[in-house]
Design a protein around this motif. Structure first.
Motif, PDB file in Angstrom:
ATOM      1  N   THR A   7      -2.454  -5.051   1.699  1.00  0.00           N
ATOM      2  CA  THR A   7      -2.835  -5.459   3.049  1.00  0.00           C
ATOM      3  C   THR A   7      -4.352  -5.400   3.153  1.00  0.00           C
ATOM      4  OG1 THR A   7      -2.779  -3.222   3.929  1.00  0.00           O
ATOM      5  CG2 THR A   7      -0.708  -4.469   3.992  1.00  0.00           C
ATOM      6  N   LEU A   8      -4.885  -5.996   4.171  1.00  0.00           N
ATOM      7  CA  LEU A   8      -6.324  -6.012   4.389  1.00  0.00           C
ATOM      8  C   LEU A   8      -6.858  -4.584   4.547  1.00  0.00           C
ATOM      9  CD1 LEU A   8      -8.899  -7.583   4.806  1.00  0.00           C
ATOM     10  CD2 LEU A   8      -8.319  -7.787   7.226  1.00  0.00           C
ATOM     11  N   ILE A   9      -6.128  -3.741   5.221  1.00  0.00           N
ATOM     12  CA  ILE A   9      -6.544  -2.343   5.419  1.00  0.00           C
ATOM     13  C   ILE A   9      -6.657  -1.625   4.076  1.00  0.00           C
ATOM     14  CG2 ILE A   9      -5.881  -0.113   6.437  1.00  0.00           C
ATOM     15  CD1 ILE A   9      -6.747  -2.034   8.540  1.00  0.00           C
ATOM     16  N   GLU A  10      -5.690  -1.819   3.209  1.00  0.00           N
ATOM     17  CA  GLU A  10      -5.718  -1.167   1.898  1.00  0.00           C
ATOM     18  C   GLU A  10      -6.918  -1.633   1.077  1.00  0.00           C
ATOM     19  OE1 GLU A  10      -0.944  -0.428   1.140  1.00  0.00           O
ATOM     20  OE2 GLU A  10      -1.809  -2.399   0.668  1.00  0.00           O
ATOM     21  N   VAL A  11      -7.208  -2.908   1.132  1.00  0.00           N
ATOM     22  CA  VAL A  11      -8.358  -3.448   0.398  1.00  0.00           C
ATOM     23  C   VAL A  11      -9.663  -2.874   0.962  1.00  0.00           C
ATOM     24  CG1 VAL A  11      -9.663  -5.555  -0.115  1.00  0.00           C
ATOM     25  CG2 VAL A  11      -7.176  -5.560  -0.307  1.00  0.00           C
ATOM     26  N   LEU A  12      -9.782  -2.795   2.276  1.00  0.00           N
ATOM     27  CA  LEU A  12     -10.989  -2.246   2.892  1.00  0.00           C
ATOM     28  C   LEU A  12     -11.175  -0.768   2.558  1.00  0.00           C
ATOM     29  CD1 LEU A  12     -10.978  -4.001   6.374  1.00  0.00           C
ATOM     30  CD2 LEU A  12     -12.486  -4.444   4.431  1.00  0.00           C
TER      31      LEU A  12
END
Length: 117
Positions: A7-12
């Motif tokens: 997810t975008l959160i995990e990547v960030l």
């Protein structure tokens, strides 16, 4: 159908961790570089100070009380050696202080006592 991936959160979060790690590594590298430069400056300054103190000893005369300064070039760097000669309680001895500076920044101070020859 369920998609796999991050997810975008995990990547960030992962990018944040990598950024913090890289910044810590950069600071450690900069500290090592500064320490190596200080060590080099200290060694060159010590050579300048010792040369001036030895020069006084080789004259085999009691140095006059007062202050003086001389430029000293070592490894392409110019240092200033500020010599200070002071009397001691025993008139047969004088105290010599050699302070080495780069610009206005003190790098090293060496002191010794010389006697009558």
């Amino acid at each position: 159908m369920k998609q796999r991936g991050f997810t975008l959160i995990e990547v960030l979060v992962a990018l944040g961790i990598v950024a913090i790690t890289l910044m810590a590594g950069l600071q450690a590298t900069a500290a090592l570089t500064r320490q190596a430069q200080r060590q080099s400056d200290f060694l060159l300054a010590q050579t300048c100070a010792e040369n001036e103190l030895i020069k006084v000893r080789l004259t085999r005369q009691m140095p006059g009380v007062g202050d003086s300064s001389v430029a000293c070039e070592q490894a392409g760097q110019v240092f200033t050696v500020a010599m200070s000669v002071r009397p001691t309680p025993n008139p047969n001895f004088r105290r010599l202080d050699a302070q080495v500076l780069t610009g206005e920044t003190p790098v090293l101070r060496l002191s010794t006592v010389v006697g009558r020859y």
